[in-house]
Design a protein around this motif. Structure first.
Motif, PDB file in Angstrom:
ATOM      1  N   LYS A   1      58.059 -47.943  73.210  1.00 31.66           N
ATOM      2  CA  LYS A   1      58.512 -49.344  73.237  1.00 31.66           C
ATOM      3  C   LYS A   1      59.538 -49.592  72.131  1.00 31.66           C
ATOM      4  CE  LYS A   1      56.801 -54.121  72.934  1.00 31.66           C
ATOM      5  NZ  LYS A   1      57.354 -54.617  74.200  1.00 31.66           N
ATOM      6  N   PRO A   2      60.644 -50.288  72.458  1.00 34.19           N
ATOM      7  CA  PRO A   2      61.583 -50.673  71.397  1.00 34.19           C
ATOM      8  C   PRO A   2      60.974 -51.767  70.522  1.00 34.19           C
ATOM      9  CG  PRO A   2      62.306 -51.542  73.522  1.00 34.19           C
ATOM     10  CD  PRO A   2      61.112 -50.687  73.790  1.00 34.19           C
ATOM     11  N   VAL A   3      61.130 -51.648  69.219  1.00 28.90           N
ATOM     12  CA  VAL A   3      60.586 -52.648  68.283  1.00 28.90           C
ATOM     13  C   VAL A   3      61.616 -52.919  67.188  1.00 28.90           C
ATOM     14  CG1 VAL A   3      58.141 -52.106  68.669  1.00 28.90           C
ATOM     15  CG2 VAL A   3      59.420 -50.824  66.955  1.00 28.90           C
ATOM     16  N   GLU A   4      61.572 -54.130  66.653  1.00 35.47           N
ATOM     17  CA  GLU A   4      62.508 -54.510  65.587  1.00 35.47           C
ATOM     18  C   GLU A   4      61.801 -54.695  64.246  1.00 35.47           C
ATOM     19  OE1 GLU A   4      65.786 -54.722  65.881  1.00 35.47           O
ATOM     20  OE2 GLU A   4      65.859 -54.351  68.036  1.00 35.47           O
ATOM     21  N   THR A   5      60.468 -54.918  64.282  1.00 40.31           N
ATOM     22  CA  THR A   5      59.725 -55.191  63.050  1.00 40.31           C
ATOM     23  C   THR A   5      58.418 -54.403  63.038  1.00 40.31           C
ATOM     24  OG1 THR A   5      58.483 -57.042  64.007  1.00 40.31           O
ATOM     25  CG2 THR A   5      60.625 -57.559  62.999  1.00 40.31           C
ATOM     26  N   GLU A   6      57.830 -54.304  61.848  1.00 44.55           N
ATOM     27  CA  GLU A   6      56.537 -53.629  61.717  1.00 44.55           C
ATOM     28  C   GLU A   6      55.462 -54.379  62.502  1.00 44.55           C
ATOM     29  OE1 GLU A   6      53.604 -51.778  58.245  1.00 44.55           O
ATOM     30  OE2 GLU A   6      55.303 -53.039  57.677  1.00 44.55           O
ATOM     31  N   GLU A   7      55.572 -55.721  62.523  1.00 46.64           N
ATOM     32  CA  GLU A   7      54.590 -56.527  63.255  1.00 46.64           C
ATOM     33  C   GLU A   7      54.631 -56.215  64.753  1.00 46.64           C
ATOM     34  OE1 GLU A   7      55.242 -58.084  59.385  1.00 46.64           O
ATOM     35  OE2 GLU A   7      56.721 -57.748  60.973  1.00 46.64           O
ATOM     36  N   GLU A   8      55.844 -56.076  65.297  1.00 48.77           N
ATOM     37  CA  GLU A   8      55.978 -55.731  66.722  1.00 48.77           C
ATOM     38  C   GLU A   8      55.370 -54.363  67.005  1.00 48.77           C
ATOM     39  OE1 GLU A   8      59.816 -55.993  68.637  1.00 48.77           O
ATOM     40  OE2 GLU A   8      60.341 -57.742  67.451  1.00 48.77           O
ATOM     41  N   ALA A   9      55.647 -53.409  66.119  1.00 52.68           N
ATOM     42  CA  ALA A   9      55.126 -52.049  66.304  1.00 52.68           C
ATOM     43  C   ALA A   9      53.603 -52.047  66.260  1.00 52.68           C
ATOM     44  CB  ALA A   9      55.696 -51.127  65.229  1.00 52.68           C
ATOM     45  N   THR A  10      53.040 -52.748  65.273  1.00 50.68           N
ATOM     46  CA  THR A  10      51.585 -52.800  65.119  1.00 50.68           C
ATOM     47  C   THR A  10      50.928 -53.465  66.324  1.00 50.68           C
ATOM     48  OG1 THR A  10      51.843 -52.900  62.711  1.00 50.68           O
ATOM     49  CG2 THR A  10      49.723 -53.575  63.602  1.00 50.68           C
ATOM     50  N   ALA A  11      51.548 -54.543  66.814  1.00 54.81           N
ATOM     51  CA  ALA A  11      50.999 -55.244  67.982  1.00 54.81           C
ATOM     52  C   ALA A  11      51.003 -54.330  69.208  1.00 54.81           C
ATOM     53  CB  ALA A  11      51.811 -56.509  68.259  1.00 54.81           C
ATOM     54  N   PHE A  12      52.078 -53.563  69.379  1.00 55.83           N
ATOM     55  CA  PHE A  12      52.175 -52.629  70.509  1.00 55.83           C
ATOM     56  C   PHE A  12      51.096 -51.550  70.408  1.00 55.83           C
ATOM     57  CE2 PHE A  12      54.152 -48.457  71.760  1.00 55.83           C
ATOM     58  CZ  PHE A  12      53.986 -48.603  73.126  1.00 55.83           C
TER      59      PHE A  12
END
Length: 202
Positions: A14-25
């Motif tokens: 998944k493409p992510v822009e922030t650590e929060e997005e990555a963690t949520a994924f």
């Protein structure tokens, strides 16, 4: 997905822009595949890989998360998170086998994905009369610049997307082509990518 000695390795990208997005994924995949033995993860954020994280999620240290991260770094993939879900098949793979399996799963996941290159651009506008519009359009098409919008009213207006490094040169070219009658002006800066010939703005 790959299979290695009856173990299934499923890669999610998944493409992510922030650590929060990555963690949520990562957490969402863990929740969806709650019955798997392991959900190992890695992500890289920032043009120069300013932020990297990885997790072995219960596999022997250094056999999953780090090898997965190395694939992303070696392929120069940025702003992406990967999770490899492992369903244990009953056969131990050993340290080397685990490293190879997790790296192979990530490579397969990337191969099945569409990798896009983000670029810095300038959204620019130029207004001219109808006689000049063909000449300017030729300049834009010759340079392969995307015309985001064209308005044909009393005069013709083009809104263009130009790579940041090209703007000054094209601005000069437009001024010369129009004998100073019009000029290319910068509206704003943006990030864009070209995917299958289509321009996407971020």
């Amino acid at each position: 997905e790959i299979c290695e000695k009856k173990s299934r390795f499923i890669c999610h990208v998944k493409p992510v822009e922030t650590e929060e997005e990555a963690t949520a994924f990562i957490n969402a995949i863990k929740k969806e595949y709650w019955d798997a033995r392991h959900n190992c993860s890695a992500f890289v954020i920032g043009r120069n890989a300013e932020l990297t994280r990885c997790s072995d999620d219960g596999e022997p240290a250094g056999t999953a998360g780090r090898p997965m991260l190395e694939v992303l770094l070696n392929e120069e993939i940025r702003n992406v998170a990967v999770v490899v879900t492992r369903y244990f098949g009953g056969v131990l793979l050993g340290t080397g086998g685990l490293v190879r399996a997790y790296q192979s799963a990530v490579k397969e996941g990337l191969n099945a994905s569409k990798v896009i290159e983000k670029k810095e651009g300038v959204r620019a506008v130029v207004t001219c009369d109808y006689n000049l519009s063909g000449k300017l359009q030729y300049i834009f098409e010759k340079n392969k610049y995307a015309i985001l919008e064209a308005k044909y009213e009393e005069n013709v207006s083009f809104i263009l997307l130009i790579p940041t490094g090209d703007f000054t040169r094209v601005q000069k070219e437009v001024t010369e082509a129009s004998s100073g009658q019009t000029e290319l002006t910068k509206e704003d800066e943006c990030i864009y990518a070209v995917v299958d010939g289509e321009t996407i703005l971020f």
